[in-house]
Write an enzyme that holds these catalytic residues in place. Structure first.
Site, PDB file in Angstrom:
ATOM      1  NE  ARG A  41      35.874  66.844  25.287  1.00 60.02           N
ATOM      2  CZ  ARG A  41      36.888  66.135  24.820  1.00 60.02           C
ATOM      3  NH1 ARG A  41      37.422  66.434  23.664  1.00 60.02           N
ATOM      4  NH2 ARG A  41      37.343  65.128  25.508  1.00 60.02           N
ATOM      5  CG  HIS A  49      29.131  72.622  17.215  1.00 56.63           C
ATOM      6  ND1 HIS A  49      29.611  73.852  17.568  1.00 56.63           N
ATOM      7  CD2 HIS A  49      29.587  71.762  18.158  1.00 56.63           C
ATOM      8  CE1 HIS A  49      30.329  73.739  18.683  1.00 56.63           C
ATOM      9  NE2 HIS A  49      30.327  72.479  19.060  1.00 56.63           N
ATOM     10  CE  LYS A 101      15.753  81.186  38.962  1.00 58.98           C
ATOM     11  NZ  LYS A 101      16.052  82.611  39.150  1.00 58.98           N
ATOM     12  NE  ARG A 132      26.668  73.354  22.510  1.00 59.26           N
ATOM     13  CZ  ARG A 132      27.567  72.392  22.743  1.00 59.26           C
ATOM     14  NH1 ARG A 132      27.312  71.462  23.618  1.00 59.26           N
ATOM     15  NH2 ARG A 132      28.690  72.373  22.086  1.00 59.26           N
TER      16      ARG A 132
END
Ligand SMILES: [Zn+2]
Lengths: 315, 435
Positions: A59, A137, A87, A109
């Site tokens: 989203r 957020h 990695k 994020r």
């Protein structure tokens, strides 16, 4: 002056009331673009926005990408599975490599609290925090403010109830700060295992019963309960959670007459929200999604304007 | 070796009740005389230390020298050089190296490296359990014979209370000291700051005070049960101070240390996700900080130790939850402790006791006093000298400290180990005199 006080959007914590108002007003102006047949305007033409997602999120990523595209930006998305994190490359390496490609904005994020703050210290591009660990957020909180303001015409003086896992929710952390900053009264409620110590430091008061939290509330924000938290973790079972804290039609009657119901998604129907409530007319959950694009367009364009002005100042 | 006369310093030796102006004569690596108007023998280096504090060399019960294994963070040579620069003449080196110090071979290696460097005496602390894995005891006697000074799994607690009991009982038979890194992992795991206001504001998993208090209580109880000697490392909570205070009241054979950061800083220092202030135990609240100072004042806490924990930018310039725990401390310990004297919370004599006399006694090593005949391990401090904490001014190979960029007051200006000058900021202050 139409610029934000900071080059980055790391958290609501760092935003002033004026910053927040500027974002909401800009989003207001941009929202009507979303209703046009051709949903594209030029402010970010020739600019590139890199979306760095170290955690799965359909989203938020989609919302940011659409926002950037509608502002005519070139966008690239890097997701955890495809990225070099696997990695063993450090965030610093990744950041410096991306920085070398001269992006205009980085949207991050990350599962670790503080990762965007770390990134912002190491890159020149403005950084937007699209969710960091259990910290913040901010774009979600801004779209929540936007949605509430759209409904009530104001935020000051409203009573906001936030129900669920406050401790582990960056949405809750940002929402509490945002609504408190804009003059609303925030009450939180959830199992003891999900209420952080010193929640008042964020700007909320905490009450024990969900009934008390809902009493007279103008906005009921319901957080997602992750099923993996049941058992040995934070609640004995989702069944018991739903019984104690789930939002049902009966419980919603305690709230104010014009109450709106919000949820940052994705919803666990039957856990934190009874199915009949999700489709209730009082639910603005899908408006939140629409507004998310407008608010993110506002953030992207404001950061570009601020950054361009600053470059201009320097010469 | 040149003989040396320290003239007209403030001689501070609480072990012998000394605090006043005087001279110290050092000959053949030993203290020959302490007194007034000592005549300078032929060819002796005369050092005017007027206005300076002359103390027994400081003794640090808790350092991480990183060698063997992580020499890019610190070596025994660089760490002991930092010790000398901080006025420390002896340090106890924790065993969480690679490989860990759980064998006589590693203990001997550390001692040999320390001898080669010659900056400060190193007393290796050996691991309680093999590999610091918390499963089986290391060979205590073998390690003691090789030169180990105490035992600790520092960096980690001994999780199993039964094994900790066995370690204490076995140590009692050898009159060995066990140092407890007191932490209940079931409560602390995954945490990276103190649990409380700041963990909530930053959305970070916290480490509650109870994780420390419970572990301190457990180990104190086991020490009383077994009659063994226990030293509690890096006390950071109000509750731990209280538990130790009560145990001492009952006559338990328990001693305890805190570190300068726990009485100088609070959890607020990590705001902004500053990894330089990330450590374990974490910085706590103002209430804890006051309780730590109270503990130092009333003698509950016996020792100030640094928990000197060098890390490079590889471990520190990363996302906060991934950053390594620990800060360097050898060079900032004296000025930070001196601040408590300035604030009227400690007497100068307390300071010397906490940083030298008592840690030497706990470790059972010579030093901590200025008696004629003693090895000349001596530190001279200028309590007024500003110390700008910059990478250039630090001798440690790492610079991970929240005090970087600040200016502290008070610094070691001369450090002698066995009569040899290992640190000297006095420049041309000394001169040879041939009467
Ligand atoms: Zn430790």
């Amino acid at each position: 002056m139409n610029r934000l006080s900071s080059r980055h959007v790391l958290g609501i914590e760092h935003m002033t009331v004026r910053d927040v108002e500027l974002v909401l007003d800009t989003a207001d102006a941009l929202k009507n673009i979303l209703d046009r047949p051709i949903k594209k305007v030029p402010p970010l033409r020739g600019r590139s926005v890199v979306h760095l997602f170290f955690e799965p999120s359909t989203r938020t990523r989609l919302s940011f990408e659409l926002a950037a595209k509608r502002l005519s930006a070139d966008t690239v998305s890097v997701t955890a599975a495809a990225s070099s994190v696997v990695k063993g490359e450090s965030l610093l390496d990744t950041a410096l490599n991306i920085e070398a490609m001269r992006p205009d904005i980085i949207v991050l994020r990350h599962p670790l609290s503080g990762a965007p703050h770390f990134l912002a210290r190491h890159v020149n591009a403005p950084v937007i925090n699209a969710g960091d660990g259990a910290n913040e957020h901010p774009s979600q909180a801004l779209l929540d403010l936007f949605t509430v303001r759209e409904r009530f015409g104001r935020i000051t003086g409203l009573r906001i109830a936030i129900i669920g896992d406050i401790s582990h929710s960056r949405v809750a952390h940002s929402d509490i700060r945002a609504f408190d900053k804009m003059g609303a009264e925030v009450t939180v409620c959830g199992p003891g295992t999900m209420i952080p110590p010193y929640v008042d430091a964020l700007g909320a008061k905490s009450v024990r019963s969900v009934e008390e939290a809902l009493d007279g509330a103008d906005v009921v924000m319901v957080l997602r309960i992750q099923k993996e938290r049941q058992g040995g973790c934070l609640v004995p079972s989702v069944r018991e959670y739903a019984h104690l804290y789930g939002i049902t039609r009966d419980r919603l009657r305690l709230a104010g007459p014009d109450v709106v119901l919000m949820h940052p998604g994705p919803v666990n129907q039957g856990v934190e929200l009874a199915p009949d409530v999700f489709n209730d007319s009082r639910s603005v959950i899908l408006d939140q999604v629409t507004n998310g694009v407008a608010v993110r367009m506002a953030l992207l364009s404001l950061l570009i304007i601020s950054d361009t002005n600053r470059e201009g100042d320097g010469t | 070796m040149t003989d040396l006369l320290l003239r007209n310093g403030r001689i501070m030796d609480p072990a012998n009740g000394l605090d006043g102006p005087g001279d110290i004569l050092v000959r053949n690596g030993r203290i020959e005389a302490v007194g007034h108007g000592i005549p300078a023998p032929d060819g002796c280096l005369l050092v005017d230390v007027t206005g300076r504090w002359v103390t027994p060399g400081l003794v640090d019960l808790h350092v991480h020298l990183r060698e063997p294994g992580e020499e890019y963070k610190e070596t025994i040579a660089s760490g002991t050089r930092a010790a000398a620069a901080g006025g420390f003449t002896a340090v106890a080196a924790m065993p969480n190296t690679l490989p860990p110090n759980d064998s006589a071979a590693v203990t001997r290696f550390i001692l040999e490296r320390a001898r080669d460097a010659g900056n400060a005496r190193v007393h290796p602390v050996a691991a309680i359990t093999k590999g610091r894995a918390g499963k089986e005891l290391s060979e205590f006697d073998d390690l003691l014979r090789a030169g180990a000074a105490a035992f600790s799994d520092d960096g980690s607690p001994v999780r199993d209370a039964g094994l900790m009991r066995i370690a204490l009982e076995y140590a009692r038979g050898l009159d060995a000291l066990i140092i407890s890194h007191a932490e209940e992992p079931a409560l602390s795991e995954g945490g990276c700051v103190n649990e409380g206001r700041i963990s909530t504001l930053l959305g970070l998993k916290g480490i509650p005070w109870a994780a420390e208090d419970i572990a301190v209580f457990r180990d104190v109880a086991l020490a009383e049960l077994t009659g063994a000697r226990l030293h509690v490392a890096h006390v950071s909570t109000r509750g731990a101070v209280e538990i130790i205070r009560r145990a001492k009241g009952r006559g338990a054979r328990v001693s305890a240390e805190t570190a300068p950061h726990y009485f100088s800083l609070t959890e607020e220092a990590v705001l902004g996700f500053d990894t330089r202030a990330k450590m374990n135990p974490p910085l706590r609240t103002e209430e804890d900080r006051q309780a730590i100072i109270e503990g130092l004042t009333d003698g509950t806490l016996d020792v100030i130790a640094t928990d000197h924990a060098p890390h490079s930018s590889l471990e520190k310039d990363v996302e906060f939850p991934l950053a390594a725990n620990g800060i360097i401390g050898l060079e900032t310990a004296f000025p930070l402790s001196l601040a408590l004297v300035r604030a009227g919370r400690l007497d100068p004599a307390d300071l010397v006791r906490l940083l030298s006399t008592t840690p030497a006694q706990i470790l059972g090593i010579p030093g901590g006093a200025l008696r004629p005949g003693d090895r000349a391990d001596i530190a001279v401090f200028d309590p007024e000298r500003p110390f700008e904490v910059t990478p250039e001014n630090l001798f440690s190979a790492s610079h991970n400290t929240p005090f970087l960029g600040t200016t502290l007051t008070g610094r070691a200006v001369l450090t002698l180990v066995g009569g040899r000058i290992v640190h000297n900021l006095l420049g041309t202050g000394g001169r040879t005199e041939s009467p």
